[in-house]
Design a protein around this motif. Structure first.
Motif, short mmCIF file in Angstrom:
data_model
loop_
_atom_site.label_atom_id
_atom_site.label_comp_id
_atom_site.label_asym_id
_atom_site.label_seq_id
_atom_site.Cartn_x
_atom_site.Cartn_y
_atom_site.Cartn_z
N ALA A 115 -50.06 -30.79 -21.23
CA ALA A 115 -50.26 -30.03 -20.00
C ALA A 115 -50.34 -30.96 -18.79
N ARG A 116 -51.02 -32.11 -18.95
CA ARG A 116 -51.13 -33.07 -17.84
C ARG A 116 -49.74 -33.59 -17.44
N ASP A 117 -48.88 -33.87 -18.44
CA ASP A 117 -47.52 -34.35 -18.15
C ASP A 117 -46.74 -33.31 -17.36
N CYS A 118 -46.83 -32.03 -17.80
CA CYS A 118 -46.11 -30.95 -17.10
C CYS A 118 -46.62 -30.79 -15.67
N LEU A 119 -47.92 -30.92 -15.50
CA LEU A 119 -48.50 -30.76 -14.17
C LEU A 119 -48.09 -31.91 -13.25
N ARG A 120 -48.15 -33.15 -13.78
CA ARG A 120 -47.76 -34.32 -12.96
C ARG A 120 -46.30 -34.21 -12.53
N LEU A 121 -45.44 -33.87 -13.48
CA LEU A 121 -44.00 -33.80 -13.18
C LEU A 121 -43.73 -32.69 -12.17
N GLY A 122 -44.38 -31.53 -12.39
CA GLY A 122 -44.16 -30.41 -11.48
C GLY A 122 -44.61 -30.71 -10.08
N MET A 123 -45.78 -31.32 -9.94
CA MET A 123 -46.30 -31.63 -8.61
C MET A 123 -45.44 -32.69 -7.91
N ARG A 124 -44.88 -33.61 -8.68
CA ARG A 124 -44.08 -34.69 -8.08
C ARG A 124 -42.72 -34.19 -7.62
N THR A 125 -42.09 -33.32 -8.41
CA THR A 125 -40.72 -32.90 -8.10
C THR A 125 -40.65 -31.65 -7.23
N LEU A 126 -41.71 -30.83 -7.24
CA LEU A 126 -41.64 -29.55 -6.54
C LEU A 126 -42.34 -29.57 -5.20
N ARG A 127 -43.42 -30.33 -5.10
CA ARG A 127 -44.24 -30.28 -3.90
C ARG A 127 -43.67 -31.20 -2.82
N THR A 128 -43.04 -30.62 -1.79
CA THR A 128 -42.48 -31.43 -0.70
C THR A 128 -43.13 -31.11 0.64
N LEU A 175 -40.18 -26.88 -26.38
CA LEU A 175 -40.23 -25.50 -25.90
C LEU A 175 -41.47 -25.25 -25.06
N LEU A 176 -42.62 -25.78 -25.52
CA LEU A 176 -43.85 -25.55 -24.76
C LEU A 176 -43.79 -26.23 -23.39
N ARG A 177 -43.16 -27.39 -23.32
CA ARG A 177 -42.99 -28.05 -22.01
C ARG A 177 -42.14 -27.18 -21.07
N ILE A 178 -41.08 -26.57 -21.62
CA ILE A 178 -40.24 -25.71 -20.79
C ILE A 178 -41.06 -24.53 -20.26
N ALA A 179 -41.86 -23.92 -21.15
CA ALA A 179 -42.66 -22.77 -20.75
C ALA A 179 -43.68 -23.15 -19.68
N LEU A 180 -44.42 -24.23 -19.92
CA LEU A 180 -45.44 -24.65 -18.96
C LEU A 180 -44.82 -25.09 -17.64
N SER A 181 -43.68 -25.76 -17.71
CA SER A 181 -43.01 -26.20 -16.47
C SER A 181 -42.58 -25.00 -15.63
N ASN A 182 -42.09 -23.95 -16.29
CA ASN A 182 -41.71 -22.75 -15.56
C ASN A 182 -42.93 -22.10 -14.91
N LEU A 183 -44.07 -22.07 -15.62
CA LEU A 183 -45.29 -21.48 -15.05
C LEU A 183 -45.82 -22.32 -13.90
N VAL A 184 -45.76 -23.64 -14.03
CA VAL A 184 -46.18 -24.52 -12.94
C VAL A 184 -45.28 -24.33 -11.72
N THR A 185 -43.97 -24.22 -11.96
CA THR A 185 -43.03 -23.98 -10.86
C THR A 185 -43.39 -22.71 -10.10
N ASN A 186 -43.65 -21.64 -10.84
CA ASN A 186 -44.03 -20.38 -10.20
C ASN A 186 -45.30 -20.53 -9.38
N ALA A 187 -46.29 -21.24 -9.94
CA ALA A 187 -47.57 -21.40 -9.25
C ALA A 187 -47.40 -22.19 -7.95
N VAL A 188 -46.61 -23.26 -7.98
CA VAL A 188 -46.39 -24.07 -6.78
C VAL A 188 -45.67 -23.25 -5.72
#
Length: 466
Positions: free
Chosen positions: A322-335, A359-372
């Motif tokens: 979960a921490r990896d998905c959150l770090r990646l999402g915040m770095r690539t999505l938050r501008t 698969l779980l990374r894909i699911a969590l990444s999609n949810l993080v994307t939506n949240a951001v």
């Protein structure tokens, strides 16, 4: 006054069922064993609980006769097995401090048909019961006794049912007493387990008059569960057939679109190296690159949604994933300039969990994307993980929450539908992919949202052996 020894000697000499009852407390102070099958009373029974076996309508008259310290003879309905009442003759003879009571079952021929009926009731695998015109339970077969305990002599209000079930029972009972045959499904909480019943109630007539009702409770929990399982299997089969067709279409689209896209990306890269772009040319070139990338993402989302999902499970550290998905999402999505605070929270001890990490990374990444994307003005994004129980299985709950403006309820009902989106640049496949991944893990995903607190998506995944 007889001594205790003399009293017991007197009982031993008797050849008929009898009890000695304290005239003040109605407690038994002695009993014969001859009538044990009839009475189910023993000499050591030192309380007045035997009166609970007398029908409530007859109990007060029997108490009054015992307390009067006068000789009397009366009949009352009495249960020796907590399943049904029998008419018993009570012959009362007063002594100094107790009443001597001789008991005998009132004579009556039991026809062979009645005996066969009793035997059938004993053997039936579902509940059979009878109530009198006042709603007092006067019969329950062994199955009803096992399922509900001793309820003889109780009214509907005394059965300890939930208020809404009690009201339903009263309604059915009243309709049956009015001459109607009633059938109704009811769900109960029995021994901590939710069970499904079909209840049938019919009037009992005697001499042209309705004197009570008889009912049958049939447990259909297993049938209901099997029907639900069959319905789920049918839905899954239809989904697989649709996905198979969509997969074939996606493969054709990917081939026909990605080949030209590859040429476009190569050409754009070469042009950017060789041309000096300024003003409107730079803007138009940027739009061309952005829209080409969006088209490529759309094809990737379509392929992710349509391809067969067979999780390859292995033990994973969910917190680290979960921490990896959150770090990646915040770095690539938050501008944007406004900050988003984020954190992964563990509720209790989180043990390694068997899951497909890709698969779980894909699911969590999609949810993080939506949240951001739901917080363009900043906010807070949390991923909370806890061990839980779902559908009677050890499971894990992974919840992604944001503090955005929320999702309207009419939209929330459709967010997991493929190709449904409220964003101009969205494909409508991100959350559909999340649901497919959850279902591939034999789990599910839920969504809650309001305008005050934001939105929460929860993945519920059961623990499966590797």
């Amino acid at each position: 006054m007889l001594s205790a020894d003399e009293l017991l000697e007197t009982f031993e000499a008797l050849t008929l069922p009898a009890i000695a009852v304290d005239s003040a407390t109605f407690a038994t102070v002695g009993a014969t064993t001859v009538g044990a099958q009839l009475l189910a009373l023993a000499p050591e029974a030192r309380d007045a609980s035997w009166l609970d076996r007398v029908h409530p309508d007859d109990r007060s008259s029997l108490r009054a006769a015992l307390a009067s310290r006068k000789s009397a003879q009366l009949s009352a309905r009495f249960s020796n097995d907590k399943k049904t009442y029998h008419f018993i003759s009570f012959e009362i003879r007063p002594r100094d401090s107790f009443a001597f009571v001789a008991l005998s079952e009132l004579p009556g021929e039991i026809s062979s048909e009645r005996a066969e009926l009793e035997a059938l009731l004993e053997a039936l695998p579902f509940d059979v019961w009878e109530r009198d015109a006042k709603g007092i339970l006067i019969r329950q077969n062994p199955q009803a006794l096992r399922n509900w305990g001793a309820q003889l002599g109780r009214g509907i209000d005394e059965m300890g049912l939930a208020p809404e079930v009690t009201a339903l029972w009263k309604e059915m009972n009243a309709r049956a007493l009015a001459g109607e045959v009633v059938s109704m499904p009811i769900d109960y909480e029995v021994a901590g387990r939710r069970v499904n019943y079909v209840n049938l109630i019919a009037p009992v007539r005697e001499g042209g008059q309705i004197r009570g009702v008889v009912g049958v409770n049939i447990d259909i929990t297993a049938t209901r569960s099997a029907e639900a399982e069959l319905a789920r299997a049918q839905v899954q089969l239809v989904q697989r057939e649709r996905l198979a067709a969509l997969g074939e279409l996606a493969a054709v689209v990917a081939h026909e679109v990605r080949n030209p896209l590859g040429s476009i990306f190569n050409s754009l890269s070469s042009l950017r190296r060789t041309l000096t772009l300024t003003g409107d040319s730079e803007v138009l070139f940027g739009i061309l690159e952005e829209e080409s990338a969006r088209l490529n993402r759309t094809v990737a989302d379509l392929l992710n949604y349509a391809r067969p999902l067979e999780p390859e499970r292995r033990q994973e550290d969910l917190l680290e994933l979960a921490r990896d998905c959150l770090r990646l999402g915040m770095r690539t999505l938050r501008t944007g300039a406004l900050p988003i605070e984020s954190e992964v929270i563990a509720r209790g001890v989180i043990e390694p969990f068997p899951t497909d990490p890709i698969l779980l990374r894909i699911a969590l990444s999609n949810l993080v994307t939506n949240a951001v994307q739901a917080m363009p003005e900043g906010g807070r994004l949390n991923i909370t993980i806890k061990q839980t129980r779902h559908r009677d299985e050890d499971s894990v709950a992974i919840t992604v929450t944001d503090t955005g403006k929320g999702i309207p309820q009419d939209v929330l009902k459709r967010v997991f539908e493929p190709f449904f989106t409220t964003r101009a640049s969205g494909t409508g496949l991100g959350l559909a992919v999340v649901r497919r991944i959850a279902e591939a893990h034999d789990g599910l995903v839920t969504a809650e949202s309001d305008s005050q607190r934001g939105t929460a998506f929860t993945l519920l995944l059961p623990r499966r052996p590797l």
